[in-house]
Enzyme design. Structure first.
Site, short mmCIF file in Angstrom:
data_model
loop_
_atom_site.label_atom_id
_atom_site.label_comp_id
_atom_site.label_asym_id
_atom_site.label_seq_id
_atom_site.Cartn_x
_atom_site.Cartn_y
_atom_site.Cartn_z
N ASP A 106 0.85 -1.20 0.00
CA ASP A 106 0.00 0.00 0.00
C ASP A 106 0.89 1.25 0.00
OD1 ASP A 106 -2.25 1.56 0.21
OD2 ASP A 106 -2.80 0.93 2.23
N SER A 146 -3.02 -9.79 2.08
CA SER A 146 -3.14 -10.23 3.50
C SER A 146 -1.94 -11.00 4.04
CB SER A 146 -4.41 -11.08 3.73
OG SER A 146 -5.55 -10.29 3.77
N THR A 147 -0.92 -11.26 3.23
CA THR A 147 0.15 -12.15 3.72
C THR A 147 1.31 -11.41 4.38
OG1 THR A 147 1.33 -12.13 1.60
CG2 THR A 147 -0.34 -13.84 1.90
N GLY A 148 1.20 -10.08 4.51
CA GLY A 148 2.25 -9.31 5.16
C GLY A 148 1.81 -8.92 6.56
N1 APR Z 1 5.25 -5.38 -4.64
C1 APR Z 1 4.67 -6.59 -4.49
N2 APR Z 1 4.43 -7.13 -3.28
C2 APR Z 1 4.78 -6.42 -2.18
C3 APR Z 1 5.39 -5.15 -2.25
C4 APR Z 1 5.63 -4.64 -3.56
N3 APR Z 1 6.19 -3.44 -3.74
N4 APR Z 1 5.61 -4.71 -0.97
C5 APR Z 1 5.17 -5.68 -0.15
N5 APR Z 1 4.68 -6.71 -0.85
C6 APR Z 1 4.08 -7.98 -0.40
C7 APR Z 1 4.44 -8.47 0.99
O1 APR Z 1 5.67 -9.16 0.97
C8 APR Z 1 3.29 -9.41 1.27
O2 APR Z 1 3.52 -10.69 0.70
O3 APR Z 1 2.68 -7.80 -0.35
C9 APR Z 1 2.12 -8.79 0.51
C10 APR Z 1 1.07 -8.13 1.37
O4 APR Z 1 1.70 -7.49 2.46
P1 APR Z 1 1.21 -6.09 3.06
O5 APR Z 1 1.56 -5.00 2.12
O6 APR Z 1 1.69 -5.99 4.45
O7 APR Z 1 -0.42 -6.20 3.02
P2 APR Z 1 -1.44 -6.99 3.98
O8 APR Z 1 -0.84 -8.15 4.67
O9 APR Z 1 -2.66 -7.22 3.14
O10 APR Z 1 -1.77 -5.94 5.09
C11 APR Z 1 -2.54 -4.80 4.76
O11 APR Z 1 -0.85 -3.32 5.44
O12 APR Z 1 0.24 -1.37 5.14
C12 APR Z 1 -0.85 -1.92 5.27
O13 APR Z 1 -2.41 -0.26 4.58
C13 APR Z 1 -2.13 -1.63 4.56
O14 APR Z 1 -3.14 -1.75 6.69
C14 APR Z 1 -2.98 -2.44 5.46
C15 APR Z 1 -2.19 -3.70 5.70
#
Ligand code: APR
Length: 182
Positions: A41, A124-126
């Site tokens: 995001d 959702s995996t982060g």
């Molecule tokens: N490109 C592709 N994948 C990415 C990138 C990128 N630039 N940056 C991170 N990721 C991957 C992470 O490694 C993970 O596998 O995206 C996946 C989702 O991770 P998050 O971004 O943490 O999203 P999520 O787990 O859905 O959590 C959502 O995180 O920052 C916030 O605003 C967002 O509150 C929300 C939450």
């Protein structure tokens, strides 16, 4: 009915950064407020520029499991589809169905805009801690179900951030799509 081979050709698994994808739409793993955040995001908002946040403010948020669309501004992608994945609470809070609904609703929105190519991150995996193997199966199964019935989007890229995630997606794709090569 499309053949398995045609379906294979519409799906691609890649290791990379989603903000660089030259596709019609990239999907953001957003939160319910739709006002930016960390992870993918944060990277999308940074690359798109401040106008993205301005447009997001007008959307009044988005419930978990659903998706909303904006322009892509400075991104190579014309559109950003903001999907809100579930926070993992151990698996008994409807997380699987909510994650499936993120993929389905993003694809429905893409089709309704005539979007031909779309790239998904691993929603959702982060920060939201959804187990990656389980999320990969859901992402692929839901996408497959959709593209069996719809001609658009023509191409779906799963963009994995890091090699471990890429290997997990590839294993899942080979299991779910027998003969899948990459
Ligand atoms: N490109 C592709 N994948 C990415 C990138 C990128 N630039 N940056 C991170 N990721 C991957 C992470 O490694 C993970 O596998 O995206 C996946 C989702 O991770 P998050 O971004 O943490 O999203 P999520 O787990 O859905 O959590 C959502 O995180 O920052 C916030 O605003 C967002 O509150 C929300 C939450």
């Amino acid at each position: 009915m499309p053949t398995l081979e045609t379906l294979h050709q519409r799906i691609e698994i890649q290791e990379g950064n989603i903000v660089r994808q030259k596709v019609d739409a990239i999907v953001n793993a957003a939160n319910e407020r739709l006002l930016g955040g960390g992870g993918v995001d944060g990277a999308i908002h940074q690359a798109a520029g401040p106008e993205l946040l301005e447009e997001c403010r007008k959307l009044n948020g988005c419930p978990t499991g659903q998706a909303k669309i904006t322009a892509g501004y400075n991104l190579p992608a014309k559109w950003v589809i903001h999907a809100v994945g579930p926070i993992w609470h151990g698996g008994r809070s409807n997380e699987d169905a909510l994650l499936a609904s993120c993929y389905r609703n993003s694809l429905v929105l893409a089709e309704s805009r005539g979007i031909r190519s779309i790239a998904f991150p691993c929603i959702s995996t982060g920060l939201y801690r959804f187990p990656i193997e389980r999320a990969a199966d859901i992402a692929l199964n839901e996408t497959l179900k959709f593209i069996e019935q719809h001609d658009l989007p023509e191409r779906i890229n799963f963009v994995c951030y890091g090699h471990d995630t890429y290997s997990i997606y590839l294993d899942a794709a080979r299991r779910i799509l027998p003969g899948f090569s990459g």
